[in-house]
Design a protein around this motif. Structure first.
Motif, PDB file in Angstrom:
ATOM      1  N   PHE A 114      -2.859   9.944   1.447  1.00  0.00           N
ATOM      2  CA  PHE A 114      -2.684   9.771   2.898  1.00  0.00           C
ATOM      3  C   PHE A 114      -2.138   8.369   3.169  1.00  0.00           C
ATOM      4  CE2 PHE A 114      -5.100  13.333   4.789  1.00  0.00           C
ATOM      5  CZ  PHE A 114      -5.796  13.796   3.686  1.00  0.00           C
ATOM      6  N   ASP A 115      -1.005   8.277   3.846  1.00  0.00           N
ATOM      7  CA  ASP A 115      -0.496   6.948   4.214  1.00  0.00           C
ATOM      8  C   ASP A 115      -0.656   6.711   5.710  1.00  0.00           C
ATOM      9  OD1 ASP A 115       0.625   4.473   4.174  1.00  0.00           O
ATOM     10  OD2 ASP A 115       2.689   5.181   4.012  1.00  0.00           O
ATOM     11  N   GLU A 116      -1.680   5.982   6.072  1.00  0.00           N
ATOM     12  CA  GLU A 116      -1.980   5.686   7.478  1.00  0.00           C
ATOM     13  C   GLU A 116      -1.797   6.917   8.363  1.00  0.00           C
ATOM     14  OE1 GLU A 116      -0.660   2.039   9.071  1.00  0.00           O
ATOM     15  OE2 GLU A 116      -0.370   1.120   7.104  1.00  0.00           O
ATOM     16  N   PRO A 117      -2.574   7.935   8.121  1.00  0.00           N
ATOM     17  CA  PRO A 117      -2.336   9.210   8.800  1.00  0.00           C
ATOM     18  C   PRO A 117      -2.589   9.161  10.302  1.00  0.00           C
ATOM     19  CG  PRO A 117      -4.383   9.308   7.569  1.00  0.00           C
ATOM     20  CD  PRO A 117      -3.708   8.032   7.183  1.00  0.00           C
TER      21      PRO A 117
ATOM     22  N   LYS B 284       0.831  -1.207   0.000  1.00  0.00           N
ATOM     23  CA  LYS B 284       0.000   0.000   0.000  1.00  0.00           C
ATOM     24  C   LYS B 284       0.865   1.257   0.000  1.00  0.00           C
ATOM     25  CE  LYS B 284      -1.857  -1.109   3.992  1.00  0.00           C
ATOM     26  NZ  LYS B 284      -1.076  -2.297   4.351  1.00  0.00           N
ATOM     27  N   THR B 285       1.818   1.295   0.942  1.00  0.00           N
ATOM     28  CA  THR B 285       2.688   2.457   1.035  1.00  0.00           C
ATOM     29  C   THR B 285       3.503   2.619  -0.240  1.00  0.00           C
ATOM     30  OG1 THR B 285       2.879   2.227   3.423  1.00  0.00           O
ATOM     31  CG2 THR B 285       4.609   3.457   2.309  1.00  0.00           C
ATOM     32  N   THR B 286       4.016   1.512  -0.719  1.00  0.00           N
ATOM     33  CA  THR B 286       4.842   1.567  -1.922  1.00  0.00           C
ATOM     34  C   THR B 286       4.052   2.138  -3.093  1.00  0.00           C
ATOM     35  OG1 THR B 286       6.024  -0.362  -1.104  1.00  0.00           O
ATOM     36  CG2 THR B 286       6.349   0.204  -3.416  1.00  0.00           C
TER      37      THR B 286
HETATM   38 MG   LIG Z   1       2.635   1.201   4.923  1.00  0.00          MG
END
Ligand SMILES: [Mg+2]
Ligand SMILES: Nc1ncnc2c1ncn2[C@@H]1O[C@H](COP(=O)(O)OP(=O)(O)OP(=O)(O)O)[C@@H](O)[C@H]1O
Ligand SMILES: Nc1ncnc2c1ncn2[C@@H]1O[C@H](COP(=O)(O)OP(=O)(O)OP(=O)(O)O)[C@@H](O)[C@H]1O
Ligand SMILES: [Mg+2]
Lengths: 239, 236, 270, 251, 251
Positions: free
Chosen positions: E163-166, E40-42
């Motif tokens: 938004f990455d796991e804000p 997901k982050t990638t």
């Molecule tokens: Mg991540």
């Protein structure tokens, strides 16, 4: 046996002689730093970013400077510099009176050579303390790499580099005491020459000791003040 | 420059210098041993809650930090005997030069070590101590079995750097007539009527450089060996 | 025959087979002062000054000399503080030194001091020529008597001084510096010049046609005695007077300096 | 089993604990809830003498100690009868999983090495780490580390285990495995005091839930009493924030 | 608005993204779910060129770029039309809240200083930080820091905010305030792609929910489709672990 342990009069007189060497010591320190700071930072970047050839060169250079006593660096550079420069100038037919240059110039070169290598490591470790996320955040708001470094990375890097910069500066000031070997008119040489007249070496060294103590403590203090100003953003909410 | 540089001087100097390398190493080793012990005491002072002890430790560290080695060397070499004689009537002039060299660099190394030891101690999370006492270890056992082994690993690289630097500062011992590897090099130069110093100094530089690279390597290996618990999954 | 209480504790005594008391004294020498005082390939003390002191030792059955090699600085401070009883380092006489050391009656030897110059500057014969020409001089270690000689010349000739710089002896390779033009001239002792340049196989034998040695003074050299060692100094005087009756000093002068300096003794000023 | 009375503790001028009483019966699980800064951690730390209280007593079975002035011996005695599971695990970094568990047994309790290792193995098996005896903490996931932390506590066979937010440093997905292990241990009858934000765990396992705020115990009762029929407005406000839209209080 | 096609990315030998397609319409909120390590982050980082994808294209309005070989200018263009909110905030530590927000406007967008500060103040007001203009990040709570992070993104008025796991680095109690701000922004019609574990947020706000696993999109649909009637076994297994006892899937 000498009747009195210490010749007070000489001690006081020579203190001012030693003090008169401070401007030269500081001049060499400041010039060496001014030359070494950008070089050190640039080479630190080549290390961090692992730029092929430069990285290897920097490694060897840093390893040499950190691996050999500074007095030997002074001896070697002082002997070799004029030979190398002369032959370079000769090859390119530059008519430069290499032997008329003041020892001060040798001191600048020698101490810059030494300090730049030390600063490579200082900046390298300081750069590592800046979270990679800071660069990413800068990118994400549309800054270029150069802008990100200038406005975000370097200001933060400097803060964590400060204590080590202070140490490097103090070591540099102390190292100028070896300038006597190249006839640099600094604190130690001046006091020693004065001591030679009446063989009051012990007093002379006490004077040198006091002068360096004052000098270094002042520099330490200035760094602390500066560091505090730089790192005001680290203040906690309760402060 | 070929006119002056005669590599033969370098080759002939190397074997003459080797026996004196051990003196240099010996002095460094003694300084490290005494310096570490003294440094431990100073670190304990600095970590203590007693203001006076803190002040003492801080002053010591500042003074050592601010004094060029060559100045310290002279003050120790001439100051201690003169002082002992004038104030206590103790005659120290027959004491071997090497003793003063070791004293000087022990004093200096101690200041470095005090900071190394202190920061290594502080680097260990307080939780380690708390966990140890919470499973029923006494505070002393917690230090000995949990804190100390971890602090050693943290201190190792800085200890290695300190060792290399004391070795290098030791190069100034020649100024008080001590014949270690630098002293010997200067004798060789003197025997050549102060000529061809460059070749000899290069030989010296090579010795020191190799030595420091070897030491750095050894400490790298030591660190790896000691930090088995600290290794992160990624790097293994 | 012992000194006062002060020096007693600093020196051992020995007894020889025939029951005579022998006092062991420490004689320091500059270990980097070839050819006056140095350590030879076998690690033994030698040089003109040292060899003369060895002869003195032979003539003084009540003393036994122990030669201790050290640096210039340490020799001066050590003899002054009493660490060493006497010291030899091709020392010249200066006013200040008499305050700190006993100079004996008899000088130890003679030393020819001169300027190393490029061949083309051959015409510079002495310090005043040198100063007038505005030439630069190689740095001299501040504790070297050569430094004092120049300093005294400058004091005497304030309107025409030589540019004098203090330095470190190990970094200054006088002959080479002059040859490469890093300085115009340097002060050197004749013996050293001969050893470097004029002797076949010497390090700068190849420069024998490029540089010259112009003597500007022949100077008496002295051993230095600790202030408490008057008795020792007297014994030395007695022995040296005896030696001067013989040709031994002249022979040593030739051996180490390549020249019998005693021939010009009557022209020596200090 | 454990009874705590009138614990006071200040840091500087801040009074963090204002006279807290607490009692746990043998085999019971007590869950402590409360907003950040309410003093939950400080209370647990005072019980285990990781902080010195300013005032208060603790009775642990037949051992009664003053939380302010206990002697070194008493402190050691309390610590040997209790165990602590830390929020961020605090495993000994320089020791393997099994050494972590055995350390307190061998050094603290003077149990012979072989026996200690036997107990340690059993404890690690219980938390599902039979494969990981010889792994260092850095080689374990957060959930695995916390399970070692629990095994370390369990192996000591203490009268009471104190848990300080044992899952709050874990990735959401790893929380489950640790809670599962904790439930298992609770089921076996171990006395536990647990500070946690895991409401489901509290509901499933706790005999008693305590709500703390501002250094005081505001309300205590069964999970039903606290979660469904809280009496105090402060409790309600807190639960509404932590469990948005999940609970409708019966008012 | 934003369309991503066929994104591939490997780290060394591990293929982390195996050809991901994704499209978001203007004003929509897309939530990405998936177990740890699923990429997901990638994915988000590839869109913003914080990582270089090995392959793939992105279309952002009229701007079409190759995610592998975009030029410096294209990269800058994409970054100036998008914004990123990081899990651990990544505020500029050496700048105050308002400077953090203004930095990208003044330096990146070349907006005059006064105007930039005006925009920055408005953005900070919007996230409820009118009082904190001149505080440094170290003087703010996690929730406040993340709100500055959101203000920094919003102020840029980007086409899309990633938004990455804000909220995952926040204390449970601070999560609410940040989610509230995000809902507010979503309501105003900002296009958002949000990686989060906050199911309630996904249910309330998302137009589309995407479930990723092992570098692929396993399933996508409305919140109802994903949470109540998931088709894939993998999705169900994941939801069961993350939402224990909360959902009964209709099978
Ligand atoms: Mg991540
Ligand atoms: N060593 C200390 N020195 C000073 N203040 C402290 C110390 N330890 C805790 N405090 C303060 O005591 C208060 C209570 O802290 P405590 O950790 O007990 O709260 P908590 O209920 O566990 O909160 P959280 O849910 O955030 O863990 C806080 O305001 C904290 O700042
Ligand atoms: N720079 C990198 N170098 C090597 N591997 C990486 C790198 N960044 C990520 N990975 C690997 O890629 C995989 C996917 O990582 P990613 O961070 O995208 O997952 P995620 O879905 O965001 O997980 P999480 O929910 O834990 O944040 C992981 O296995 C991770 O170890
Ligand atoms: Mg807590």
């Amino acid at each position: 046996m000498n009747s009195s342990f210490i010749n007070m009069e000489f001690l006081i007189d020579t203190f001012f002689v030693a003090l008169s060497g401070v401007p030269i010591a500081l001049l060499v320190t400041v010039v060496a730093l001014a030359i070494a700071l950008p070089i050190g930072f640039f080479l630190a970047l080549t290390r961090i970013n692992e730029i092929p050839i430069l990285n290897g060169f920097t490694k060897v250079y840093v390893s040499f400077v950190r691996g050999t006593p500074i007095i030997i660096q002074i001896f070697v550079l002082y002997s070799i510099l004029p030979l190398v420069l002369a032959s370079i100038f000769e090859r390119y037919n530059i008519d430069f009176p290499i032997y008329e240059v003041n020892t001060l110039w040798y001191a600048f070169i020698i101490f810059s050579f030494n300090t730049a290598a030390i600063l490579v490591e200082v900046f390298r470790s300081a750069l590592k303390t800046v979270n990679a996320g800071q660069l990413e955040a800068a990118y994400s708001v549309g800054l270029t790499t150069a802008q990100a470094y200038r406005r975000i990375i370097i200001p933060q890097m400097l803060v964590s580099a400060m204590p080590n910069l202070c140490t490097a500066t103090i070591n540099l000031i102390k190292a100028t005491s070896l300038g006597y070997a190249i006839s640099l008119q600094e604190i130690t040489l001046k006091a020693k020459v004065a001591a030679n007249v009446g063989y009051n070496y012990l007093e002379a060294y006490i004077d040198i000791f006091i002068v360096y103590l004052i000098l270094c403590i002042t520099v330490e203090y200035l760094f602390k003040v500066f560091e505090k100003r730089l790192s005001r953003y680290k203040a906690v909410a309760t402060a | 420059m070929e006119k002056y540089f005669d590599i033969n001087y370098l080759w002939t100097a190397l074997p003459q210098l080797v026996p004196f390398l051990w003196i240099t190493l010996f002095v460094a080793a003694l300084s490290v041993i005494f310096g570490t012990l003294l440094g431990l005491i100073i670190a304990v002072f600095k970590l203590s809650k007693n203001r006076f002890l803190q002040l003492l430790a801080n002053s010591y560290i500042t003074i050592m930090r601010c004094t060029p080695s060559i100045v310290l060397l002279f003050l120790v070499y001439y100051g201690i005997p003169a002082f002992a004689d004038s104030f206590f009537g103790i005659y120290l002039q027959d004491v071997h030069t090497g003793v003063f060299v070791v004293i000087t660099f022990s004093l200096q190394f101690a200041a470095m070590m005090a900071e190394v030891i202190r920061s290594a101690y502080l680097a260990i999370d307080k939780g380690q101590y708390e966990a140890a006492v919470s499973v029923g270890l006494t505070p002393f056992q917690a230090y000995r079995r949990i804190i100390f082994p971890q602090a050693v690993v943290v201190a190792l690289p800085n200890f290695g750097n300190g060792l290399i630097s004391v070795l290098q500062e030791g190069a100034l011992a020649y100024t008080i007539g001590f014949i270690d590897i630098v002293g010997k090099a200067n004798l060789i130069i003197a025997n050549n009527y102060n000529t061809h110093a460059l070749e000899i100094y290069i030989a010296l530089a090579v010795f020191y450089w190799v030595l420091s690279v070897v030491i750095a390597k050894i400490f790298e290996l030591l660190e790896k060996a000691f930090s088995k618990g600290q290794r992160s999954l990624k790097t293994s | 025959a012992c000194g006062n209480g002060e020096s007693e504790k600093s020196s051992g005594t020995k007894t020889t087979e025939d029951g005579q008391e022998v006092r062991v004294v420490k004689v320091a020498y500059d270990q980097a002062g070839k050819p006056m005082t140095f350590i030879d390939e076998n690690g033994n003390a030698t040089g003109y000054d040292v060899e003369v002191m060895k002869l003195v030792d032979e003539l003084l059955p009540e003393y036994e000399f122990e030669f201790v090699g050290t640096t210039n600085d340490d020799l001066l401070i050590g003899v002054e503080q009493g660490k060493y009883h006497a010291g030899v380092k091709n020392a010249f006489w200066t006013e200040e030194r008499t305050q700190k050391f006993i100079f004996p009656q008899e000088f130890l030897g003679l030393s020819s001091a001169g300027l190393v110059l490029k061949k083309e500057n051959e015409n510079i014969k002495d310090l005043s020529d040198f100063a007038t020409a505005g030439m630069t001089l190689a740095p001299i270690a501040a504790n070297n008597a050569q430094y004092t000689v120049i300093a005294e010349y400058n004091d005497a000739n304030p309107d025409n001084p030589v540019k004098l710089q203090a330095g470190e002896e190990f970094t200054v390779d006088v002959v080479q510096w002059v040859n490469e033009g890093r300085v115009d001239g340097g002060v050197i002792i004749e013996g050293a010049f001969k050893g470097q340049v004029l002797t076949e196989g010497g390090p700068y034998y190849n420069l024998k046609d490029e540089v010259v040695y112009n003597e500007f003074a022949v100077i008496k050299t002295w051993p230095l005695f600790n202030k408490n060692e008057q008795e020792f100094a007297d014994a030395y005087d007695k022995a040296l007077a005896e030696l001067k009756e013989t040709d031994k000093l002249r022979e040593l002068s030739v051996e180490f300096y390549g020249r019998d300096l005693f021939e010009v003794l009557d022209k020596v000023e200090r | 089993m454990l009874e705590i009375q009138n614990v006071h503790k200040s840091f500087g001028k801040n009074e963090i604990l204002k006279g807290v009483d607490l009692s746990v019966d043998k085999g019971d699980v007590v869950v402590i809830l409360g907003p950040s800064g309410s003093g939950k951690t400080t209370l647990l730390r005072c019980i285990n003498f990781l902080e010195r209280a300013d005032q208060g007593t603790a009775t642990l079975g037949d051992l009664k100690v003053d939380l302010h002035s206990a002697s070194k011996k008493e402190v050691l005695a309390v610590r040997q009868r209790s165990a602590f599971v830390f929020q961020n695990y605090n495993l000994f970094n320089n020791k393997t999983a099994i050494e972590n568990v055995a350390e307190g047994l061998i050094i603290g309790r003077k149990i012979p090495k072989e026996e200690a290792y036997k107990i340690a193995r059993e404890a690690l098996d219980k938390v599902g780490l039979s494969e990981k005896y010889d792994s260092y903490p850095s080689q374990l996931s957060g959930g695995q580390q916390q399970r070692v932390g629990i095994a370390r506590a369990v192996a000591l066979n203490p009268d009471v285990i104190l848990f300080d937010e044992p899952t709050s440093a874990l990735d959401p997905e790893l929380v489950g495995e640790v809670l599962e292990v904790m439930k298992e241990i609770a089921r076996e009858g171990t006395t536990m005091i647990v500070v946690t934000h895991e409401m489901q765990f509290a509901k499933d396992v706790a005999k008693k839930v305590i709500f703390m705020d501002g250094g005081n115990i505001v309300e205590e009762g069964t999970p039903h009493e606290i979660f469904v029929t809280p009496k105090e407005e402060r409790t309600r406000r807190f639960l509404r924030r932590v469990l948005p839209g999940e609970y409708d209080f019966e008012i």
